[in-house]
Design a protein around this motif. Structure first.
Motif, PDB file in Angstrom:
ATOM      1  N   GLU A   1       0.839  -1.211   0.000  1.00  0.00           N
ATOM      2  CA  GLU A   1       0.000   0.000   0.000  1.00  0.00           C
ATOM      3  C   GLU A   1       0.864   1.247   0.000  1.00  0.00           C
ATOM      4  N   GLY A   2       1.930   1.229   0.797  1.00  0.00           N
ATOM      5  CA  GLY A   2       2.811   2.390   0.863  1.00  0.00           C
ATOM      6  C   GLY A   2       3.585   2.617  -0.416  1.00  0.00           C
ATOM      7  N   VAL A   3       4.020   1.527  -1.066  1.00  0.00           N
ATOM      8  CA  VAL A   3       4.724   1.658  -2.344  1.00  0.00           C
ATOM      9  C   VAL A   3       3.789   2.217  -3.401  1.00  0.00           C
ATOM     10  N   THR A   4       2.576   1.694  -3.458  1.00  0.00           N
ATOM     11  CA  THR A   4       1.597   2.157  -4.449  1.00  0.00           C
ATOM     12  C   THR A   4       1.257   3.625  -4.250  1.00  0.00           C
ATOM     13  N   ALA A   5       1.190   4.050  -2.986  1.00  0.00           N
ATOM     14  CA  ALA A   5       0.867   5.451  -2.690  1.00  0.00           C
ATOM     15  C   ALA A   5       2.046   6.383  -2.892  1.00  0.00           C
ATOM     16  N   GLY A   6       3.238   5.835  -3.165  1.00  0.00           N
ATOM     17  CA  GLY A   6       4.414   6.671  -3.363  1.00  0.00           C
ATOM     18  C   GLY A   6       5.069   7.117  -2.072  1.00  0.00           C
ATOM     19  N   LEU A   7       4.626   6.559  -0.940  1.00  0.00           N
ATOM     20  CA  LEU A   7       5.216   6.935   0.350  1.00  0.00           C
ATOM     21  C   LEU A   7       6.434   6.088   0.685  1.00  0.00           C
ATOM     22  N   PHE A   8       6.487   4.868   0.159  1.00  0.00           N
ATOM     23  CA  PHE A   8       7.616   3.979   0.384  1.00  0.00           C
ATOM     24  C   PHE A   8       8.385   3.779  -0.911  1.00  0.00           C
ATOM     25  N   ARG A   9       9.672   3.512  -0.794  1.00  0.00           N
ATOM     26  CA  ARG A   9      10.486   3.210  -1.961  1.00  0.00           C
ATOM     27  C   ARG A   9      10.024   1.907  -2.591  1.00  0.00           C
ATOM     28  N   PRO A  10      10.300   1.709  -3.879  1.00  0.00           N
ATOM     29  CA  PRO A  10      10.069   0.389  -4.472  1.00  0.00           C
ATOM     30  C   PRO A  10      10.988  -0.626  -3.786  1.00  0.00           C
ATOM     31  N   ILE A  11      10.419  -1.629  -3.203  1.00  0.00           N
ATOM     32  CA  ILE A  11      11.173  -2.600  -2.425  1.00  0.00           C
ATOM     33  C   ILE A  11      10.630  -3.992  -2.714  1.00  0.00           C
ATOM     34  N   ASP A  12      11.399  -4.979  -2.356  1.00  0.00           N
ATOM     35  CA  ASP A  12      10.892  -6.346  -2.329  1.00  0.00           C
ATOM     36  C   ASP A  12      10.106  -6.464  -1.030  1.00  0.00           C
ATOM     37  N   VAL A  13       8.775  -6.434  -1.137  1.00  0.00           N
ATOM     38  CA  VAL A  13       7.960  -6.338   0.079  1.00  0.00           C
ATOM     39  C   VAL A  13       8.093  -7.591   0.951  1.00  0.00           C
ATOM     40  N   ARG A  14       8.314  -8.754   0.352  1.00  0.00           N
ATOM     41  CA  ARG A  14       8.428  -9.968   1.166  1.00  0.00           C
ATOM     42  C   ARG A  14       9.718  -9.964   1.987  1.00  0.00           C
ATOM     43  N   VAL A  15      10.829  -9.643   1.334  1.00  0.00           N
ATOM     44  CA  VAL A  15      12.106  -9.587   2.054  1.00  0.00           C
ATOM     45  C   VAL A  15      12.052  -8.525   3.140  1.00  0.00           C
ATOM     46  N   THR A  16      11.466  -7.372   2.808  1.00  0.00           N
ATOM     47  CA  THR A  16      11.381  -6.291   3.790  1.00  0.00           C
ATOM     48  C   THR A  16      10.487  -6.677   4.956  1.00  0.00           C
ATOM     49  N   ALA A  17       9.346  -7.307   4.665  1.00  0.00           N
ATOM     50  CA  ALA A  17       8.443  -7.731   5.734  1.00  0.00           C
ATOM     51  C   ALA A  17       9.114  -8.754   6.651  1.00  0.00           C
ATOM     52  N   LEU A  18       9.853  -9.700   6.074  1.00  0.00           N
ATOM     53  CA  LEU A  18      10.567 -10.687   6.883  1.00  0.00           C
ATOM     54  C   LEU A  18      11.625 -10.014   7.760  1.00  0.00           C
ATOM     55  N   SER A  19      12.282  -9.003   7.211  1.00  0.00           N
ATOM     56  CA  SER A  19      13.289  -8.275   7.995  1.00  0.00           C
ATOM     57  C   SER A  19      12.638  -7.564   9.176  1.00  0.00           C
ATOM     58  N   ILE A  20      11.489  -6.950   8.935  1.00  0.00           N
ATOM     59  CA  ILE A  20      10.781  -6.235   9.992  1.00  0.00           C
ATOM     60  C   ILE A  20      10.284  -7.209  11.064  1.00  0.00           C
ATOM     61  N   ILE A  21       9.750  -8.343  10.632  1.00  0.00           N
ATOM     62  CA  ILE A  21       9.291  -9.349  11.586  1.00  0.00           C
ATOM     63  C   ILE A  21      10.466  -9.853  12.425  1.00  0.00           C
ATOM     64  N   GLY A  22      11.616 -10.028  11.784  1.00  0.00           N
ATOM     65  CA  GLY A  22      12.797 -10.467  12.515  1.00  0.00           C
ATOM     66  C   GLY A  22      13.185  -9.483  13.611  1.00  0.00           C
ATOM     67  N   MET A  23      13.109  -8.190  13.313  1.00  0.00           N
ATOM     68  CA  MET A  23      13.402  -7.185  14.338  1.00  0.00           C
ATOM     69  C   MET A  23      12.458  -7.327  15.522  1.00  0.00           C
ATOM     70  N   GLY A  24      11.171  -7.523  15.209  1.00  0.00           N
ATOM     71  CA  GLY A  24      10.189  -7.643  16.282  1.00  0.00           C
ATOM     72  C   GLY A  24      10.354  -8.923  17.076  1.00  0.00           C
ATOM     73  N   ASN A  25      10.561 -10.043  16.384  1.00  0.00           N
ATOM     74  CA  ASN A  25      10.689 -11.321  17.073  1.00  0.00           C
ATOM     75  C   ASN A  25      11.910 -11.379  17.985  1.00  0.00           C
ATOM     76  N   TRP A  26      12.997 -10.769  17.544  1.00  0.00           N
ATOM     77  CA  TRP A  26      14.240 -10.855  18.310  1.00  0.00           C
ATOM     78  C   TRP A  26      14.127 -10.208  19.686  1.00  0.00           C
ATOM     79  N   VAL A  27      13.155  -9.318  19.847  1.00  0.00           N
ATOM     80  CA  VAL A  27      12.932  -8.671  21.143  1.00  0.00           C
ATOM     81  C   VAL A  27      12.680  -9.717  22.227  1.00  0.00           C
ATOM     82  N   ALA A  28      12.000 -10.809  21.861  1.00  0.00           N
ATOM     83  CA  ALA A  28      11.695 -11.846  22.850  1.00  0.00           C
ATOM     84  C   ALA A  28      12.943 -12.481  23.431  1.00  0.00           C
ATOM     85  N   TRP A  29      14.069 -12.310  22.768  1.00  0.00           N
ATOM     86  CA  TRP A  29      15.309 -12.951  23.222  1.00  0.00           C
ATOM     87  C   TRP A  29      16.219 -11.990  23.998  1.00  0.00           C
ATOM     88  N   TRP A  30      16.230 -10.713  23.616  1.00  0.00           N
ATOM     89  CA  TRP A  30      17.217  -9.836  24.243  1.00  0.00           C
ATOM     90  C   TRP A  30      16.621  -8.818  25.209  1.00  0.00           C
TER      91      TRP A  30
END
Length: 257
Positions: free
Chosen positions: A160-189
């Motif tokens: 939605e953000g890419v289509t609206a021009g608010l986000f850069r053109p990105i690989d949304v799956r890789v980016t989403a996995l990266s974001i989820i990884g940041m969130g999940n890692w909180v449970a460990w540290w």
């Protein structure tokens, strides 16, 4: 003690409707305590090293009374999946469907929600993460479906953000996995305390996630004019050029491996 109190209440009330209404919240609270204690034991001893008797002892119930709430360890795993991955997916879906937020606002709130869930109940997530390969097939399927739902909600907001021009053109799956990884890692540290609450950490990680994908300030056109489209394209080309230049720098001159 809890069981005796519950039995006494049933005896005194004679099964009146108001008694049944009062019993439901108590049952829910006790079930939550059973799941919490089971997750703590699974995290400490492993799933195979924990018995239902261990869970009953931790909660203060006899094993026969525990059977009034759960019949097997597999049921506890189902409850854990529902309390972690499925709950996260449902919460993120509610955020994604909001109409009062733009994609950046949605992404910020999505990430904040995910981080707080991991920070507030880390043992749940760690236990499932460690036991992922050993889960019974039906429970593993539920867990995988919920994880995919979390991924899908974040990908949808990124698109939605890419289509609206608010986000850069990105690989949304890789980016989403990266974001989820940041969130999940909180449970460990992360280890919350009165002096170190979870909210500022969640805010910081949410801001980081938005910064990962946001276009450079002042370069997004206010209206979709032809010149504006050219400006967006130029920004994307500049971004791609920087990525390729950095990649060439890491590889070194041709022929060096």
């Amino acid at each position: 003690m809890v069981t005796a109190e519950g039995s006494g209440a049933r005896g005194r009330s004679g099964g009146r409707p108001e008694s049944r209404r009062g019993a439901a919240p108590r049952r829910k609270l006790l079930m939550s305590e059973i799941v919490d204690q089971a997750m703590r034991l699974f995290a400490e001893r492993g799933y195979d090293g924990t018995t239902l008797q261990d869970v009953a002892d931790a909660v203060g119930l006899s094993r026969p009374n525990l059977y009034n709430y759960v019949k097997s360890k597999e049921e506890l795993l189902v409850a854990m999946v529902e309390a972690t991955a499925q709950s996260a997916a449902n919460s993120l879906r509610e955020v994604r469907q909001r109409t009062d937020l733009d994609p950046a606002g949605k992404l910020r709130l999505l990430v904040r929600t995910l981080v707080l869930q991991r920070a507030e109940r880390p043992e749940q997530f760690r236990t499932l993460d460690r036991s992922d390969q050993a889960l019974p097939p039906e429970i593993a399927k539920k867990h995988l479906e919920s994880r995919r739902a979390v991924l899908g909600e974040i990908m949808a907001v990124l698109e939605e953000g890419v289509t609206a021009g608010l986000f850069r053109p990105i690989d949304v799956r890789v980016t989403a996995l990266s974001i989820i990884g940041m969130g999940n890692w909180v449970a460990w540290w992360f280890h919350p305390s009165p002096a170190h609450p979870a909210e500022p950490v969640a805010d910081q990680i949410a801001d980081n996630a938005v910064a990962m994908v946001a276009r450079e300030p002042g370069r997004t056109p206010d209206t979709p004019t032809p010149l504006g489209a050219v400006a967006l394209l130029q920004q994307d080309l500049d971004y791609l050029t920087r990525l390729l230049t950095a990649e060439e720098g890491r590889r070194g001159p041709a022929g060096e491996g």
